[in-house]
Design a protein around this motif. Sequence first.
Motif, PDB file in Angstrom:
ATOM      1  N   TRP A 109      14.829   2.391   9.659  1.00 15.62           N
ATOM      2  CA  TRP A 109      14.934   1.299   8.667  1.00 15.62           C
ATOM      3  C   TRP A 109      14.826   1.787   7.241  1.00 15.62           C
ATOM      4  O   TRP A 109      15.176   1.127   6.295  1.00 15.62           O
ATOM      5  CB  TRP A 109      13.830   0.262   8.918  1.00 15.62           C
ATOM      6  CG  TRP A 109      14.014  -0.350  10.249  1.00 15.62           C
ATOM      7  CD1 TRP A 109      13.199  -0.224  11.330  1.00 15.62           C
ATOM      8  CD2 TRP A 109      15.117  -1.140  10.687  1.00 15.62           C
ATOM      9  NE1 TRP A 109      13.729  -0.882  12.399  1.00 15.62           N
ATOM     10  CE2 TRP A 109      14.900  -1.466  12.035  1.00 15.62           C
ATOM     11  CE3 TRP A 109      16.277  -1.601  10.084  1.00 15.62           C
ATOM     12  CZ2 TRP A 109      15.779  -2.215  12.774  1.00 15.62           C
ATOM     13  CZ3 TRP A 109      17.151  -2.364  10.821  1.00 15.62           C
ATOM     14  CH2 TRP A 109      16.908  -2.663  12.141  1.00 15.62           C
ATOM     15  N   ILE A 111      12.976  -0.932   4.952  1.00 14.40           N
ATOM     16  CA  ILE A 111      11.668  -1.051   5.595  1.00 14.40           C
ATOM     17  C   ILE A 111      11.230   0.351   6.001  1.00 14.40           C
ATOM     18  O   ILE A 111      11.808   0.943   6.914  1.00 14.40           O
ATOM     19  CB  ILE A 111      11.743  -1.962   6.845  1.00 14.40           C
ATOM     20  CG1 ILE A 111      12.236  -3.349   6.443  1.00 14.40           C
ATOM     21  CG2 ILE A 111      10.390  -2.051   7.532  1.00 14.40           C
ATOM     22  CD1 ILE A 111      12.524  -4.240   7.623  1.00 14.40           C
ATOM     23  N   ASP A 112      10.231   0.894   5.317  1.00 17.00           N
ATOM     24  CA  ASP A 112       9.770   2.222   5.687  1.00 17.00           C
ATOM     25  C   ASP A 112       8.531   2.113   6.571  1.00 17.00           C
ATOM     26  O   ASP A 112       8.063   1.024   6.892  1.00 17.00           O
ATOM     27  CB  ASP A 112       9.512   3.093   4.445  1.00 17.00           C
ATOM     28  CG  ASP A 112       8.422   2.526   3.539  1.00 17.00           C
ATOM     29  OD1 ASP A 112       7.473   1.899   4.065  1.00 17.00           O
ATOM     30  OD2 ASP A 112       8.505   2.720   2.316  1.00 17.00           O
ATOM     31  N   SER A 113       7.990   3.258   6.954  1.00 16.71           N
ATOM     32  CA  SER A 113       6.906   3.261   7.935  1.00 16.71           C
ATOM     33  C   SER A 113       5.603   2.689   7.404  1.00 16.71           C
ATOM     34  O   SER A 113       4.687   2.425   8.182  1.00 16.71           O
ATOM     35  CB  SER A 113       6.672   4.696   8.433  1.00 16.71           C
ATOM     36  OG  SER A 113       6.434   5.570   7.339  1.00 16.71           O
ATOM     37  N   TYR A 151       7.476  -2.339  10.550  1.00 17.33           N
ATOM     38  CA  TYR A 151       8.288  -1.184  10.924  1.00 17.33           C
ATOM     39  C   TYR A 151       8.396  -1.001  12.435  1.00 17.33           C
ATOM     40  O   TYR A 151       9.493  -0.914  12.996  1.00 17.33           O
ATOM     41  CB  TYR A 151       7.720   0.078  10.276  1.00 17.33           C
ATOM     42  CG  TYR A 151       8.478   1.337  10.613  1.00 17.33           C
ATOM     43  CD1 TYR A 151       9.658   1.662   9.954  1.00 17.33           C
ATOM     44  CD2 TYR A 151       8.028   2.196  11.608  1.00 17.33           C
ATOM     45  CE1 TYR A 151      10.364   2.806  10.265  1.00 17.33           C
ATOM     46  CE2 TYR A 151       8.725   3.350  11.932  1.00 17.33           C
ATOM     47  CZ  TYR A 151       9.891   3.650  11.255  1.00 17.33           C
ATOM     48  OH  TYR A 151      10.592   4.783  11.577  1.00 17.33           O
ATOM     49  N   ALA A 199       5.184   7.520  12.946  1.00 22.39           N
ATOM     50  CA  ALA A 199       6.627   7.264  12.835  1.00 22.39           C
ATOM     51  C   ALA A 199       7.408   8.571  12.799  1.00 22.39           C
ATOM     52  O   ALA A 199       8.457   8.709  13.446  1.00 22.39           O
ATOM     53  CB  ALA A 199       6.911   6.443  11.575  1.00 22.39           C
ATOM     54  N   ASN A 233       2.635   6.520   9.064  1.00 24.60           N
ATOM     55  CA  ASN A 233       3.717   7.408   8.666  1.00 24.60           C
ATOM     56  C   ASN A 233       3.812   8.614   9.587  1.00 24.60           C
ATOM     57  O   ASN A 233       4.901   9.003  10.013  1.00 24.60           O
ATOM     58  CB  ASN A 233       3.504   7.871   7.228  1.00 24.60           C
ATOM     59  CG  ASN A 233       4.572   8.856   6.792  1.00 24.60           C
ATOM     60  OD1 ASN A 233       5.756   8.555   6.849  1.00 24.60           O
ATOM     61  ND2 ASN A 233       4.150  10.047   6.385  1.00 24.60           N
ATOM     62  N   HIS A 273       5.495  -0.248   6.066  1.00 23.45           N
ATOM     63  CA  HIS A 273       5.626  -1.699   6.194  1.00 23.45           C
ATOM     64  C   HIS A 273       5.043  -2.170   7.527  1.00 23.45           C
ATOM     65  O   HIS A 273       5.274  -1.538   8.563  1.00 23.45           O
ATOM     66  CB  HIS A 273       7.103  -2.091   6.107  1.00 23.45           C
ATOM     67  CG  HIS A 273       7.320  -3.528   5.790  1.00 23.45           C
ATOM     68  ND1 HIS A 273       7.094  -4.546   6.695  1.00 23.45           N
ATOM     69  CD2 HIS A 273       7.745  -4.141   4.639  1.00 23.45           C
ATOM     70  CE1 HIS A 273       7.368  -5.699   6.141  1.00 23.45           C
ATOM     71  NE2 HIS A 273       7.761  -5.491   4.891  1.00 23.45           N
TER      72      HIS A 273
END
Length: 463
Positions: free
Chosen positions: A455, A338-340, A345, A253, A250, A342
């Motif tokens: 995403w 789709i977040d960080s 990502y 990202a 996270n 995943h």
Amino acid sequence: MKRLIEKGLMFGNLVRVDSPALVERYNRGLRQLARKETALTEFHIDLSGYSPEIGEELGDHLYLNPNGCNRQFILLSTEQKSAPLLNAKFSMSRSILRRFIEENEEQLFSLTARDAVVGELEDTVYELGSAVRLFDIQRITVVADTTGNHVAESEKLSGLITRFRTEPEGWYDDALIGQMIGLAERTGDVTRNPVALRATSFETPDFWTAHFGGLYIFRSVPHPAAIAMGDRIALGALPIDYVFAHEQRNEIAKFLEMNALVEPIVRARGADAGAILRQKMDFILVEAASRLGLDAGSGSRRELRAIAQHLGSALPEEFQALAAILRWLEAGGPWPRIDSRHPAYFYTLRAAQGPLRDLVNMLLAELCPLDVRQMFICHKELFYRLYATWPEAKKAYVADFLEREYQIDKAGARRALFGAEPGMEDLPAPGPWDAAPVPPKAPSPRDAVDLVGPWGAVLRGRR
């Protein structure tokens, strides 16, 4: 590794040295830099003059790179500019050496016609006992001369000529004239053929290093940070605002988003997003098949599709997410969130255009280890290390794919995947506070990308 060598995927484009004159010049350079010499009568060298065969002979593959910093080089020909740089410990070494050769090609062509040019990528750091020393690397200076000191003597002769012309008693100074004649016998006429090397100093605020388990340092961006691929705690305190471990997805990202360093593949200008996503899905299936001991045959798309049908709900999360994006892109399926967190990502991103493009793509290759094509192109050191651990079936598939799909048109493949090569005219992409305001409108599926990030919203956890 033999398969990679045979297909030109390892040690490819090296320069062959097989004449007695060139071997002798190389040995003069080797004696001057490392106090060693080779008994080989033919071998191959990379951009820096390092030879895998000589490394084996000497039992030291860092014979031109002591302590892994201040890389030394031996130039026998300007043709070395097209060769790879092996055993790289810093990401900027190849670009600096190649630019140095290109900027001084005419002079180096003349110098290497009669001698070897030897030198060093010099900075103020000579040992890396702690990671904090990496931040002392601010500028790299290329120090180079022939083994006969032709460049230094030419500069000295130019200075004596200036004295001879400007000093009132220069015409009557027999000692000065004698020095000039002696140097001119070795250097030639420097007034008509001056020897001076340009582009010898380079700023290095951003780079990757293999030291300390792998570390990416970004200092020129609005929000500086370091990203550690090894043990982050073992690095100790570093003189930079943020240091992220590779598992802090996270935070990484958010760093990439805040500095406008990445863009979604589906939005990338000129990219065939569908083809890129499908190929990434193939790589993921090959990994799943080899891990489960399933026979993927020749690895054709039809055979891999059969593997996907066999796995069903057991398909890897990365595959399922990329398939959902492909459905949204080509068939109007629902927008995938789709977040960080995943695992897919970072597979959905590529570096934004700009001077940091190659370094960011290198980082993404480490964060997306199943995308073997990007890893091979952007991070060969990591590729070769992981390749040695793969099952035989995956090794064969990857080697055949790269020979068939990449070797034929390397420049075209890179352009299709990552866009045009960075140029001086490239401007940084607008950051989160620079973008021009957009009038509000009803969001469409594609507008959702702009509203929530690449995403999905990057999670706003603690720094």
